[in-house]
Scaffold this motif. Sequence first.
Motif, PDB file in Angstrom:
ATOM      1  N   PHE A 172       0.822  -1.223   0.000  1.00  0.00           N
ATOM      2  CA  PHE A 172       0.000   0.000   0.000  1.00  0.00           C
ATOM      3  C   PHE A 172       0.845   1.258   0.000  1.00  0.00           C
ATOM      4  CE2 PHE A 172       0.825  -0.267   4.573  1.00  0.00           C
ATOM      5  CZ  PHE A 172       1.008   1.062   4.916  1.00  0.00           C
ATOM      6  N   LYS A 173       2.152   1.148   0.329  1.00  0.00           N
ATOM      7  CA  LYS A 173       3.006   2.326   0.412  1.00  0.00           C
ATOM      8  C   LYS A 173       3.005   3.119  -0.901  1.00  0.00           C
ATOM      9  CE  LYS A 173       4.873   1.689   4.613  1.00  0.00           C
ATOM     10  NZ  LYS A 173       4.432   0.365   5.062  1.00  0.00           N
ATOM     11  N   PRO A 192      -3.460  -3.278  10.040  1.00  0.00           N
ATOM     12  CA  PRO A 192      -2.314  -3.432  10.946  1.00  0.00           C
ATOM     13  C   PRO A 192      -1.724  -2.066  11.278  1.00  0.00           C
ATOM     14  CG  PRO A 192      -1.661  -3.932   8.700  1.00  0.00           C
ATOM     15  CD  PRO A 192      -3.139  -3.678   8.662  1.00  0.00           C
ATOM     16  N   ILE A 193      -1.207  -1.923  12.479  1.00  0.00           N
ATOM     17  CA  ILE A 193      -0.587  -0.644  12.862  1.00  0.00           C
ATOM     18  C   ILE A 193       0.896  -0.845  13.129  1.00  0.00           C
ATOM     19  CG2 ILE A 193      -0.531   1.250  14.540  1.00  0.00           C
ATOM     20  CD1 ILE A 193      -3.425   0.889  15.078  1.00  0.00           C
ATOM     21  N   GLY A 194       1.720  -0.094  12.381  1.00  0.00           N
ATOM     22  CA  GLY A 194       3.158  -0.069  12.623  1.00  0.00           C
ATOM     23  C   GLY A 194       3.522   1.340  13.043  1.00  0.00           C
ATOM     24  N   ALA A 233       1.720   3.698  12.096  1.00  0.00           N
ATOM     25  CA  ALA A 233       0.370   4.254  12.251  1.00  0.00           C
ATOM     26  C   ALA A 233      -0.011   5.284  11.190  1.00  0.00           C
ATOM     27  CB  ALA A 233       0.168   4.830  13.657  1.00  0.00           C
ATOM     28  N   ALA A 249       6.788  -5.622   9.007  1.00  0.00           N
ATOM     29  CA  ALA A 249       6.546  -4.283   8.468  1.00  0.00           C
ATOM     30  C   ALA A 249       5.813  -3.400   9.482  1.00  0.00           C
ATOM     31  CB  ALA A 249       5.741  -4.369   7.171  1.00  0.00           C
ATOM     32  N   CYS A 266      -0.023 -11.063   3.026  1.00  0.00           N
ATOM     33  CA  CYS A 266       1.276 -11.029   3.690  1.00  0.00           C
ATOM     34  C   CYS A 266       1.058 -11.327   5.173  1.00  0.00           C
ATOM     35  CB  CYS A 266       1.904  -9.647   3.515  1.00  0.00           C
ATOM     36  SG  CYS A 266       0.898  -8.308   4.232  1.00  0.00           S
ATOM     37  N   THR A 293      -1.902  -5.640   3.346  1.00  0.00           N
ATOM     38  CA  THR A 293      -1.121  -4.440   3.064  1.00  0.00           C
ATOM     39  C   THR A 293       0.001  -4.670   2.056  1.00  0.00           C
ATOM     40  OG1 THR A 293       0.032  -4.968   5.114  1.00  0.00           O
ATOM     41  CG2 THR A 293      -1.576  -3.181   5.212  1.00  0.00           C
ATOM     42  N   ALA A 294       0.448  -5.924   1.940  1.00  0.00           N
ATOM     43  CA  ALA A 294       1.478  -6.250   0.951  1.00  0.00           C
ATOM     44  C   ALA A 294       1.154  -7.607   0.348  1.00  0.00           C
ATOM     45  CB  ALA A 294       2.861  -6.281   1.595  1.00  0.00           C
ATOM     46  N   PHE A 343       6.716 -11.877   1.840  1.00  0.00           N
ATOM     47  CA  PHE A 343       6.895 -12.408   3.202  1.00  0.00           C
ATOM     48  C   PHE A 343       6.942 -13.938   3.239  1.00  0.00           C
ATOM     49  CE2 PHE A 343       5.519  -8.107   3.658  1.00  0.00           C
ATOM     50  CZ  PHE A 343       6.231  -7.642   4.746  1.00  0.00           C
TER      51      PHE A 343
HETATM   52  C1  LIG Z   1       4.255  -0.103   6.342  1.00  0.00           C
HETATM   53  C2  LIG Z   1       3.499  -1.339   6.448  1.00  0.00           C
HETATM   54  C3  LIG Z   1       2.611  -1.582   7.503  1.00  0.00           C
HETATM   55  C4  LIG Z   1       2.443  -0.620   8.635  1.00  0.00           C
HETATM   56  O1  LIG Z   1       1.783   0.545   8.210  1.00  0.00           O
HETATM   57  P1  LIG Z   1       1.922   1.900   9.044  1.00  0.00           P
HETATM   58  O2  LIG Z   1       1.360   2.936   8.190  1.00  0.00           O
HETATM   59  O3  LIG Z   1       3.376   2.086   9.320  1.00  0.00           O
HETATM   60  O4  LIG Z   1       1.149   1.676  10.298  1.00  0.00           O
HETATM   61  C5  LIG Z   1       1.888  -2.745   7.494  1.00  0.00           C
HETATM   62  N1  LIG Z   1       2.025  -3.651   6.515  1.00  0.00           N
HETATM   63  C6  LIG Z   1       2.877  -3.470   5.493  1.00  0.00           C
HETATM   64  C7  LIG Z   1       2.998  -4.529   4.466  1.00  0.00           C
HETATM   65  C8  LIG Z   1       3.641  -2.321   5.424  1.00  0.00           C
HETATM   66  O5  LIG Z   1       4.498  -2.160   4.404  1.00  0.00           O
END
Ligand SMILES: *Cc1c(COP(=O)(O)O)cnc(C)c1O
Length: 484
Positions: free
Chosen positions: A131-132, A266-268, A270, A332, A385, A415-416, A421
């Motif tokens: 999603f980035k 998911p929250i990394g 955020a 991630a 992922c 998200t990926a 992974f």
């Molecule tokens: C960056 C990322 C996350 C976390 O997203 P945040 O915006 O940092 O909370 C989760 N999953 C994947 C695959 C990511 O690349």
Amino acid sequence: MADTDLFPAYRGHMEYFCLGCSARFDISELHYTCPTCSGVFLLRDLDFETLKKTPGQEWRRIFDARAASKNTALRGIFRFYELMAPVMEEEDIVFLGEGNTPEVASSPTLRGLTGLKTVYKNDGQNPSASFKDRGMACAFSYLKALVRKHGWDQVLTVCASTGDTSASAALYASYVGGPVKSVVILPQGKVTPQQLAQPLGSGAVVLEVPGVFDDCMKVVEHLADNYRVALLNSKNAWRILGQESYAFEVAQWHDWDVSGLCLFVPIGNAGNVTAIMAGFLKLYDLGIITALPRLFGVQSHHADPVFRYYSVDDPKERHYEPVAVTPSVAQAAMIGNPVSFPRVRHFAERFEAVGGKGAFQVVQVTEQAIMEGMILANRHGHIACTQGGECLAGALRAKELGLVSAEETIILDATAHQLKFVDFQNMYFTNSFPPEFGVTPRPELANAPELVIDPAEKAALSPEAYTLKAAENVVKRLGLAAKR
Ligand SMILES: *Cc1c(COP(=O)(O)O)cnc(C)c1O
Ligand SMILES: [Zn+2]
């Protein structure tokens, strides 16, 4: 040219707005954190109110019509131009095929197993497979606009990453080219080989730092504070803006009726969860949707500062504290001190004010549940992922806590792409997790290739005899009955 192909005439008046001290800054310069208080920024369109003159129904018509646009600049996240970054010109917009990711309903079998009406939104189908790219498309479009206006002859883009940010930044930088060069800073040994291969393949300068993501982030912050570099981490508010497109797409996919939907994210750092809240709130403010969905953040028990904060029920008693992370398969999202935490707090408050108590919640899951979520999803036709697995684990946890029901549609964020992974999948299948992950594979879920014939045996046979022997072995292995 059809009118849906016309680039919008509306131009907003955007500013950086500091969440710490409310200071405001002009967007003609790159800003990451507030020079006064070090707070994080949001980007605001000061003319947003004028968009309210257009009824929600008309906006829905415009966005639906634009979904058929043949104008490249409007095919991706900028379909929602007026809500995104309406300061860019058509020529600035970078489109590499991001956005418009599908929602795929879980199979009846999987739904039967979980007792949940789940759907995956496959953000792994973005160009760099996460999603980035949504945020990067916006950030690079803004950079292109700056380069055009200032005539810069060199722009060094820098980011720290848990893998996917750097893959995405390197991809977009390599496409834009010219004065734009990409440098990525990674925690040594803490990104998957696929994620390392991506910036290398895009020709970025790849620098490794021993430690975890939070160590890389400190290095990058030092660079951004003291040198002329363009920071592409989620402190960069343009990225958050682009990631709002996820919310717009979910609303459009469901024909602008999101009431009764539950989203798991998911929250990394955020940034994603922030952008999704911000996006839905914009749609709500413009009357494009008339209710909010419910939103659940998910964190691993090995990296859970946001969960800990929200686990205290009384907002006045809540207290934010960074945590020291331990190894997580949701690598991630393995972040102990999320950059966007102040943004989460800001939007969660508004989200609850509109959607009621419980409109935004955070659940915590185990590493074991994350792995089994991923494997279960992918054995039933998904391409999740580990963070996507974390979302399924989060939905199951929410069900256990009585927070979601079998009737609600549950949208899980993959998200990926699964392929980024697969090393964790492999550790699960071969029972080779280092003990600190705390994952014990269930043998019945293991899968491994089986050799049909020994190479030495092959060498001793004629080609015809070899084919026959190999086929016989396959017949035996599968217990095939002959045709009659
Ligand atoms: C960056 C990322 C996350 C976390 O997203 P945040 O915006 O940092 O909370 C989760 N999953 C994947 C695959 C990511 O690349
Ligand atoms: Zn400030």
